[in-house]
Write a protein that holds these residues in place. Structure first.
Motif, PDB file in Angstrom:
ATOM      1  N   THR A   1       0.825  -1.202   0.000  1.00  0.00           N
ATOM      2  CA  THR A   1       0.000   0.000   0.000  1.00  0.00           C
ATOM      3  C   THR A   1       0.866   1.261   0.000  1.00  0.00           C
ATOM      4  O   THR A   1       0.628   2.183  -0.778  1.00  0.00           O
ATOM      5  CB  THR A   1      -0.953   0.000   1.207  1.00  0.00           C
ATOM      6  N   LEU A   2       1.862   1.307   0.868  1.00  0.00           N
ATOM      7  CA  LEU A   2       2.729   2.484   0.928  1.00  0.00           C
ATOM      8  C   LEU A   2       3.511   2.691  -0.366  1.00  0.00           C
ATOM      9  O   LEU A   2       3.660   3.823  -0.848  1.00  0.00           O
ATOM     10  CB  LEU A   2       3.684   2.383   2.117  1.00  0.00           C
ATOM     11  N   ALA A   3       4.010   1.598  -0.952  1.00  0.00           N
ATOM     12  CA  ALA A   3       4.734   1.706  -2.215  1.00  0.00           C
ATOM     13  C   ALA A   3       3.798   2.191  -3.322  1.00  0.00           C
ATOM     14  O   ALA A   3       4.162   3.067  -4.115  1.00  0.00           O
ATOM     15  CB  ALA A   3       5.352   0.364  -2.584  1.00  0.00           C
ATOM     16  N   GLY A   4       2.590   1.647  -3.362  1.00  0.00           N
ATOM     17  CA  GLY A   4       1.604   2.084  -4.349  1.00  0.00           C
ATOM     18  C   GLY A   4       1.232   3.542  -4.171  1.00  0.00           C
ATOM     19  O   GLY A   4       1.079   4.282  -5.153  1.00  0.00           O
ATOM     20  N   LEU A   5       1.097   3.980  -2.928  1.00  0.00           N
ATOM     21  CA  LEU A   5       0.776   5.385  -2.667  1.00  0.00           C
ATOM     22  C   LEU A   5       1.914   6.308  -3.091  1.00  0.00           C
ATOM     23  O   LEU A   5       1.672   7.418  -3.559  1.00  0.00           O
ATOM     24  CB  LEU A   5       0.451   5.594  -1.190  1.00  0.00           C
ATOM     25  N   ALA A   6       3.148   5.858  -2.923  1.00  0.00           N
ATOM     26  CA  ALA A   6       4.284   6.679  -3.353  1.00  0.00           C
ATOM     27  C   ALA A   6       4.225   6.916  -4.859  1.00  0.00           C
ATOM     28  O   ALA A   6       4.409   8.049  -5.323  1.00  0.00           O
ATOM     29  CB  ALA A   6       5.599   6.008  -2.963  1.00  0.00           C
ATOM     30  N   HIS A   7       3.954   5.873  -5.617  1.00  0.00           N
ATOM     31  CA  HIS A   7       3.845   6.029  -7.073  1.00  0.00           C
ATOM     32  C   HIS A   7       2.569   6.774  -7.449  1.00  0.00           C
ATOM     33  O   HIS A   7       2.593   7.663  -8.299  1.00  0.00           O
ATOM     34  CB  HIS A   7       3.858   4.664  -7.765  1.00  0.00           C
TER      35      HIS A   7
END
Length: 148
Positions: A12-18
């Protein structure tokens, strides 16, 4: 990394960063960069996966912002160069009809908006891949960061 080694929170955090590239639409490009920076700063000691993805998103969004701004500046300069000479040479000729450069310049506006749209779509593709638990690497940025 595969889905088994990356937690749902990390995905989730990685997806939010992108995906934070969408914030740039509402904040002149800066919001997404800041969001990716905050995620990277908060996660660089906690999760190698999230840190790597957020750093890629940060660098990618910064480069995308700069490239888009250059494209808009080039378009603005070109449009000015197409409009100004005819208007300065014979302003009376264009009191009822605009110079032909006006229409060409409006048509050429597609280029910077296209660049902007493509950079957003590529960032969103990174978000989709990360939400799915896959490792994502931007074509040039990812390789460059990996070599550092």
């Amino acid at each position: 990394m595969n889905k088994g080694t990356v937690s749902q929170n990390e995905r989730t955090l990685a997806g939010l960063a992108h995906g934070s590239i969408l914030l740039g639409i509402f904040s002149n490009g800066i919001g997404g960069i800041l969001a990716a920076l905050v995620i990277w700063l908060l996660q660089k000691e906690k999760s190698a996966y999230v840190a790597a993805q957020a750093l890629q998103a940060l660098v990618y969004q910064t480069l995308a912002f700069l490239i888009t701004m250059v494209a808009f500046c080039c378009w603005g300069l070109l449009w000015t160069l197409m409009l100004l000479p005819p208007l300065l040479a014979n302003p009376a000729a264009y009191q009822t009809v605009p110079p032909p450069g006006l229409w060409a310049g409006l048509f050429l506006m597609v280029i910077p908006f296209g660049v902007w749209g493509l950079t957003i779509l590529y960032g969103l593709w990174g978000a989709v891949r990360c939400f799915g638990g896959h490792d994502f690497k931007y074509a040039i940025v990812g390789n460059w960061l990996e070599s550092q």
